[in-house]
Structure formats: structure tokens, C-alpha cells
Design a protein around this motif. Structure first.
Motif, PDB file in Angstrom:
ATOM      1  N   UNK A  43     -28.271 117.106  95.508  1.00  0.00           N
ATOM      2  CA  UNK A  43     -27.400 117.335  96.657  1.00  0.00           C
ATOM      3  C   UNK A  43     -27.678 116.251  97.695  1.00  0.00           C
ATOM      4  N   UNK A  44     -26.938 115.155  97.552  1.00  0.00           N
ATOM      5  CA  UNK A  44     -27.144 113.982  98.387  1.00  0.00           C
ATOM      6  C   UNK A  44     -25.836 113.418  98.933  1.00  0.00           C
ATOM      7  N   UNK A  45     -24.746 114.171  98.741  1.00  0.00           N
ATOM      8  CA  UNK A  45     -23.455 113.688  99.225  1.00  0.00           C
ATOM      9  C   UNK A  45     -22.778 112.696  98.311  1.00  0.00           C
ATOM     10  N   UNK A  46     -23.391 112.400  97.171  1.00  0.00           N
ATOM     11  CA  UNK A  46     -22.781 111.527  96.164  1.00  0.00           C
ATOM     12  C   UNK A  46     -22.377 112.371  94.974  1.00  0.00           C
ATOM     13  N   UNK A  47     -21.191 112.098  94.433  1.00  0.00           N
ATOM     14  CA  UNK A  47     -20.770 112.833  93.236  1.00  0.00           C
ATOM     15  C   UNK A  47     -20.940 111.996  91.970  1.00  0.00           C
ATOM     16  N   UNK A  48     -21.846 111.009  92.016  1.00  0.00           N
ATOM     17  CA  UNK A  48     -22.083 110.167  90.840  1.00  0.00           C
ATOM     18  C   UNK A  48     -22.576 110.978  89.660  1.00  0.00           C
ATOM     19  N   UNK A  49     -23.344 112.027  89.929  1.00  0.00           N
ATOM     20  CA  UNK A  49     -23.862 112.827  88.829  1.00  0.00           C
ATOM     21  C   UNK A  49     -22.867 113.885  88.352  1.00  0.00           C
ATOM     22  N   UNK A  50     -21.632 113.818  88.821  1.00  0.00           N
ATOM     23  CA  UNK A  50     -20.517 114.622  88.318  1.00  0.00           C
ATOM     24  C   UNK A  50     -19.534 113.749  87.525  1.00  0.00           C
ATOM     25  N   UNK A  51     -19.807 112.454  87.432  1.00  0.00           N
ATOM     26  CA  UNK A  51     -18.805 111.508  86.939  1.00  0.00           C
ATOM     27  C   UNK A  51     -18.412 111.740  85.495  1.00  0.00           C
ATOM     28  N   UNK A  52     -19.310 112.323  84.691  1.00  0.00           N
ATOM     29  CA  UNK A  52     -19.009 112.529  83.277  1.00  0.00           C
ATOM     30  C   UNK A  52     -18.182 113.790  83.007  1.00  0.00           C
ATOM     31  N   UNK A  53     -17.885 114.555  84.038  1.00  0.00           N
ATOM     32  CA  UNK A  53     -17.177 115.829  83.868  1.00  0.00           C
ATOM     33  C   UNK A  53     -15.668 115.574  83.932  1.00  0.00           C
ATOM     34  N   UNK A  54     -14.903 115.968  82.920  1.00  0.00           N
ATOM     35  CA  UNK A  54     -13.454 115.703  82.926  1.00  0.00           C
ATOM     36  C   UNK A  54     -12.733 116.525  83.988  1.00  0.00           C
ATOM     37  N   UNK A  55     -12.110 115.832  84.920  1.00  0.00           N
ATOM     38  CA  UNK A  55     -11.434 116.503  86.024  1.00  0.00           C
ATOM     39  C   UNK A  55     -10.242 117.309  85.533  1.00  0.00           C
ATOM     40  N   UNK A  56      -9.575 116.849  84.484  1.00  0.00           N
ATOM     41  CA  UNK A  56      -8.399 117.573  84.001  1.00  0.00           C
ATOM     42  C   UNK A  56      -8.777 118.925  83.402  1.00  0.00           C
ATOM     43  N   UNK A  57     -10.036 119.087  83.015  1.00  0.00           N
ATOM     44  CA  UNK A  57     -10.499 120.358  82.465  1.00  0.00           C
ATOM     45  C   UNK A  57     -11.106 121.231  83.560  1.00  0.00           C
ATOM     46  N   UNK A  58     -11.957 120.656  84.393  1.00  0.00           N
ATOM     47  CA  UNK A  58     -12.753 121.439  85.330  1.00  0.00           C
ATOM     48  C   UNK A  58     -12.293 121.326  86.790  1.00  0.00           C
ATOM     49  N   UNK A  59     -11.456 120.375  87.104  1.00  0.00           N
ATOM     50  CA  UNK A  59     -11.136 120.123  88.504  1.00  0.00           C
ATOM     51  C   UNK A  59      -9.927 120.884  89.012  1.00  0.00           C
ATOM     52  N   UNK A  60      -9.850 120.959  90.316  1.00  0.00           N
ATOM     53  CA  UNK A  60      -8.668 121.452  91.029  1.00  0.00           C
ATOM     54  C   UNK A  60      -8.255 120.361  92.001  1.00  0.00           C
ATOM     55  N   UNK A  61      -6.960 120.023  91.979  1.00  0.00           N
ATOM     56  CA  UNK A  61      -6.445 118.953  92.813  1.00  0.00           C
ATOM     57  C   UNK A  61      -5.231 119.451  93.602  1.00  0.00           C
ATOM     58  N   UNK A  62      -4.543 118.545  94.267  1.00  0.00           N
ATOM     59  CA  UNK A  62      -3.469 118.918  95.187  1.00  0.00           C
ATOM     60  C   UNK A  62      -2.467 119.906  94.609  1.00  0.00           C
ATOM     61  N   UNK A  63      -2.109 119.720  93.342  1.00  0.00           N
ATOM     62  CA  UNK A  63      -1.032 120.527  92.772  1.00  0.00           C
ATOM     63  C   UNK A  63      -1.409 121.995  92.588  1.00  0.00           C
ATOM     64  N   UNK A  64      -2.694 122.332  92.753  1.00  0.00           N
ATOM     65  CA  UNK A  64      -3.110 123.728  92.600  1.00  0.00           C
ATOM     66  C   UNK A  64      -3.630 124.320  93.908  1.00  0.00           C
TER      67      UNK A  64
END
Length: 296
Positions: free
Chosen positions: A39-60
Motif C-alpha cells: 500500500x504505497x499509492x502505486x498500482x504497479x503490483x496490480x498490473x498483471x490483473x486483467x481489467x476486463x475480467x476484474x475491473x469496473x470502469x466508467x460504463x458500469x
């Protein structure tokens, strides 16, 4: 046997991932031991996670409480506000992890009252680990649904608010119960992308009063395959002189109404399709907690 387990896990994640296009469900990626995000304010250690599977973006995301409508905004415009949320968990730490990237054409921190966080651009996370209906949240003298609210950069050292227990000296960032940090790219008070990151030890219940102690907290044990309730909210403020509520949008995962944990979050099994880095987290703690303290 191992191939069968991996195949079953992939099917389960895929099945829930397919449902995740419905606003009613989000999938929390399981971080293997050693790969939990720093927990350092960087999301570099989330980079390998597919956003289309796990993420929520504007359209939702949904417009809440009528701010956008009052400002004549019909839907989120990515050229002025572009949001991406991710959630995860780890069995050993029993922590939830949330991160959001928020591009904003103007990041506003102008509040004259440090406690009026919602008069500025801000980020809110709601957690109801018991998966209760909204009318059961915080009923009576017991707190069961918790809101973690942040506005960065801090004003006079103030950046965090909790509900419903607001004044507990032990329930603060950096404690056993949660840690938050942030970073930004671009202009601190202008066009920028802010990254927010928090880890939360989920609470099932505790007394709903200002005398509650840590010994009275019932910790929720996260279990693979269960569903809990969460909520993400981004408050959008453009303009104003630091006085009054200048929101032109409140965008959240709820279908309606502010500040509730209504969305289902699946506590998912390990996803064999994710190539986790060997040797643990890739994040580098550059500014970390010091970035927040530097604003005091």
C-alpha cells in the motif's frame, strides 16, 4: 488431480467473470502469498490483473444523488473523468485490497473546512462483510457496514473520515484495520491521474459508539467462494471557492443512493491464468506514507 483443480478454478473464475458485466457483481482477485500489493499509492503490483475480467470502469458506474443531472451531465465523459476500480484479497493476511485510478481534467482540493471532504474530489470505499440488505446496515446499536472516505492531498493534516464510528483513535490509517496511500501523475491541483490504494481488515460487527474498543471488534474471516457487499464512490468537484457543496457528480457502483455497500464482491479462488511475478510484489515504496505525512 492438480490439473483438475486448476481447470475447475478457471471455470469458476470465468463463470463469475462473465457475470461481472452486470453492475451487481465484482470479482476480488486472490493475491497469492508474497504477491499482496504494497500500500504505497502505486498500482504497479496490480498490473498483471486483467481489467476486463476484474475491473469496473466508467460504463458500469452510476450517477448518485442527482449531482450530475443537476449539472446537465448525462453520462461520464472519459475526457473529463475516467475511472477504473480493482479489488482483491489474500487469505493469509485476511485483508481486502482496493485500488482506483481516476483521471480528472481538474483535481480540486479547495475546502475551507477540512472536515467537509465531499466538497473536494474524493474517494470512498464501503464494506459490509455480512452481505446484508441495505436496511440492515448499522441497525440498532451495532455497526456492520463501514465507510472509508478519503480526500487527497490532505487539508491541515485531515484526509480520512469513517462511518458510522467517526472518532475512534485506534481506527485510523496505518493501524491493523486499514492503510491508505495515494499518488498522482500530472498536476497536483489540475489535470492529473490520481491512484488510490487501501488495505482493509474486514469487520463483521462492533459497537456503534465513540467508546468502542478494539477488543469489541468481530473480525470477518474472508473465505474463498463467499460474497460480501462493497461500494466504490468517486466525488467529482469542478469549480467553487472552497465553501459549500460544489459536486457536479457522485459516481458509484450502487444502483441508487449514496454511501452504501450494495454491490456483490466475489471472494475468488486463485486465477491460474495470472502470471504472478516470482519473488513477490513488484511495487516499489517510493513516496508511500511519507507522501501523506508531507502534506501535514
Amino acid at each position: 488431480m492438480r490439473k483438475s483443480i486448476i481447470a475447475m478454478t478457471a471455470v469458476l473464475v470465468g463463470a463469475f467473470s462473465a457475470q461481472a458485466h452486470d453492475n451487481g457483481l465484482m470479482v476480488a482477485v486472490q493475491f497469492p502469498d508474497g504477491n499482496q500489493p504494497m500500500i504505497d499509492g502505486s498500482d504497479a503490483d496490480w498490473a498483471m490483473i486483467p481489467v476486463d475480467v476484474y475491473g469496473i470502469q466508467n460504463d458500469r458506474l452510476n450517477s448518485l444523488d442527482g449531482f450530475a443531472e443537476a449539472a446537465g451531465i448525462e453520462e461520464l465523459d472519459a475526457s473529463s473523468l475516467n475511472i477504473r476500480h480493482l479489488a482483491g484479497w489474500n487469505e493469509s493476511s485476511n485483508n481486502l485490497y482496493m485500488t482506483s485510478r481516476v483521471y480528472d481534467d481538474i483535481h480540486v482540493i479547495r475546502r475551507q473546512d477540512p472536515g467537509k471532504f465531499f466538497w473536494d474530489d474524493s474517494w470512498e470505499i464501503d464494506v459490509n462483510a455480512l452481505h446484508e440488505a441495505r436496511d440492515q446496515h448499522n441497525a440498532g446499536e451495532t455497526a456492520t457496514s463501514f465507510s472509508y472516505k478519503f480526500a487527497f492531498p490532505p487539508v491541515e493534516g485531515t484526509f480520512e473520515w469513517l462511518r458510522p464510528n467517526k472518532t475512534l483513535p485506534w481506527l485510523t490509517s496505518g493501524s491493523q484495520w486499514f492503510t491508505v496511500d495515494y499518488s498522482f501523475e500530472g498536476e497536483e491541483y489540475g489535470e492529473s491521474t490520481y491512484t488510490y490504494e487501501v488495505s482493509i481488515q474486514p469487520i463483521s460487527s462492533m459497537p456503534k459508539n465513540s467508546e468502542a474498543t478494539e477488543a469489541e471488534v468481530n473480525i470477518h474471516n474472508l473465505t474463498e467462494g463467499e460474497t460480501i457487499h462493497v461500494g466504490f464512490i468517486v466525488n467529482e468537484v469542478d469549480g467553487g471557492e472552497g465553501e459549500g457543496d460544489n459536486r457536479i457528480g457522485q459516481w458509484g457502483t450502487q444502483v441508487e443512493g449514496c454511501c452504501h455497500a450494495d454491490m456483490d464482491l466475489l471472494i475468488a479462488p486463485l486465477d491460474p491464468a495470472i502470471a504472478w511475478p516470482e519473488g513477490g510484489s513488484t511495487a516499489v515504496e517510493a513516496a508511500s506514507w511519507g507522501m501523506i505525512k508531507a502534506q501535514f
